[in-house]
Design a protein around this motif. Structure first.
Motif, mmCIF file in Angstrom:
data_model
loop_
_atom_site.group_PDB
_atom_site.id
_atom_site.type_symbol
_atom_site.label_atom_id
_atom_site.label_comp_id
_atom_site.label_asym_id
_atom_site.label_seq_id
_atom_site.Cartn_x
_atom_site.Cartn_y
_atom_site.Cartn_z
ATOM 1 N N GLU A 1 -6.829 3.461 -0.370
ATOM 2 C CA GLU A 1 -5.860 2.377 -0.169
ATOM 3 C C GLU A 1 -6.313 1.641 1.086
ATOM 4 N N TRP B 1 -11.260 0.887 -4.960
ATOM 5 C CA TRP B 1 -10.227 0.854 -3.922
ATOM 6 C C TRP B 1 -9.092 -0.060 -4.400
ATOM 7 N N PHE C 1 -2.777 4.876 4.219
ATOM 8 C CA PHE C 1 -3.766 3.854 3.906
ATOM 9 C C PHE C 1 -4.612 3.555 5.139
ATOM 10 N N PRO D 1 0.827 -1.210 0.000
ATOM 11 C CA PRO D 1 0.000 0.000 0.000
ATOM 12 C C PRO D 1 0.857 1.254 0.000
ATOM 13 N N CYS E 1 -6.117 0.834 7.556
ATOM 14 C CA CYS E 1 -5.758 -0.537 7.920
ATOM 15 C C CYS E 1 -6.733 -1.078 8.968
ATOM 16 N N SER F 1 -13.397 4.740 4.648
ATOM 17 C CA SER F 1 -12.927 5.237 3.355
ATOM 18 C C SER F 1 -13.712 6.485 2.950
#
Ligand code: KG4
Ligand code: ZN
Length: 339
Positions: free
Chosen positions: A271, A297, A136, A132, A138, A264
């Motif tokens: 990412e 994505w 990003f 990534p 996670c 997101s």
């Protein structure tokens, strides 16, 4: 920076693991799973510490042998400092600190949760995974933790949501236990669910505000459902095992996917990575891929052997820690902390 050889040990729970890395490339990653806990339906801390004591020297020797590296070539040693079972952590940290003293090499104390994320950056000889780019999102899903973070670089990690009760891996394991499956039940549910219908039964999903999670409700909902059904037919579980596994997994994974989507949308980051033991789950992987295609994505998972606890992720974290600091590092005095 010249090539560095790192010996890493992970002993936070019920797996004893040792790995040798050259920079971020893993040369060996040896793991012994403790079978003793299966009969108790969960990890017994005292038994785990004793098994680590018995395993640690052979596992480290095997890791060095497989890597073809002599101890004299090791530049630094690393261990899991927290979180984990205190007795288990102490076995790893005492061993590594003793070894470092005898070799006169630096010790690196590594955060287990951060290490799960760094598993995305492990290279192997001749294979380098797609990685990534920062920042990003996670999602870290393990037996002890469920959290969602924005990872801005190797050290800047902002947790933006976490579970208010059970971890999702714990929910998998507890539901498996209700179904009479041995510990750890997550991988078994994954496997058995492949033959089942995810829409056969409905288990209510929790709906926490913001980006937090809750997984204790679904376990209770499965428990009440089974109690009622077994009263009508004592063989209900046996006859419907695949459908129950698929339906429970469907609800658990849905709760995770909803939060990834929300994270997101609110951050604008596309990412998306998922790490930790539950990131090995095949339904989660396939459903996230479907969502990623629709939402444009890029998604990332560690290779399967680096999802569950392993020492390679501790080694790669140690490498980035060394790379990020020019002064000599020595975490000799870091004291393990329990969960
Ligand atoms: O990251 P991990 O190895 O250890 C902790 O740090 O806790 O995660 C272990 C958890 C266990 O709850 C196990 O049941 C779950 O990960 N797990 C899975 C799968 N593989 C491991 N859960 C669902 N599907 C899987 N394939
Ligand atoms: Zn873990």
């Amino acid at each position: 920076m010249k090539d560095v050889y790192i010996l890493a040990v992970e002993s936070s729970c019920d797996d004893t693991s040792a790995a040798v890395l050259r920079n971020q490339c893993v040369l060996s990653n040896v793991l012994t799973s403790q079978k003793i806990h299966e009969q108790y339906g969960g990890v017994v801390p005292e038994l785990a510490s004793r098994a680590h004591q018995a395993n640690i020297v052979p596992v480290v020797n095997q890791a060095l042998d497989q890597a073809g590296i002599d101890l004299s070539k090791i530049d630094a040693v690393a261990f899991t400092a927290f979180p984990g079972l205190l007795g288990s952590l102490l076995v790893g940290s005492s061993f590594v600190k003793g070894l470092a003293l005898s070799l006169n090499k630096p010790v690196l104390a590594i955060d287990h949760m951060q290490a799960h994320m760094m598993a995305l950056f492990i290279d192997e000889e001749h294979t380098q995974p797609k990685k990534p780019s920062f920042p990003f999102i996670c999602l870290t899903v393990s037996g002890g933790h469920t959290q969602i973070s924005i990872v801005r670089d190797f050290t800047q990690i902002q947790i933006i949501g976490k579970t208010k009760d059970d971890a999702v891996g714990e929910a998998f394991d507890k539901i498996a236990k209700l179904l009479g499956l041995p510990y750890p039940g997550g991988p078994l549910i994954d496997q058995i669910a492949r033959e089942g219908n995810p829409l056969a039964f409905h288990f209510s999903e929790s709906n926490m505000e913001n980006l937090d999670f809750s997984f204790s409700g679904i376990k209770t909902s499965v428990l009440y459902f089974l109690e009622e059904k077994v009263k009508e037919d004592p063989d209900f579980i046996k006859k419907n095992l695949a459908d129950i596994c698929a339906s429970a997994q469907y609800a658990l994974v849905n709760m995770l996917l909803k939060k990834i989507k929300k994270a997101s949308v609110t951050t604008g980051i596309r990412e998306i990575a998922v790490v930790g033991g539950v990131s090995a789950n095949s339904w989660l992987r396939s459903q996230l891929e479907n969502m990623a295609q629709k939402s444009h994505w890029n998604t990332y998972f560690p290779k399967l052997q680096f999802c569950t606890d392993n020492a390679a992720m501790i080694g790669v974290s140690a490498y980035f820690k060394m790379k990020g600091q020019s002064d000599e590092i020595n975490d000799m005095f870091v004291v393990p902390r329990s969960r």
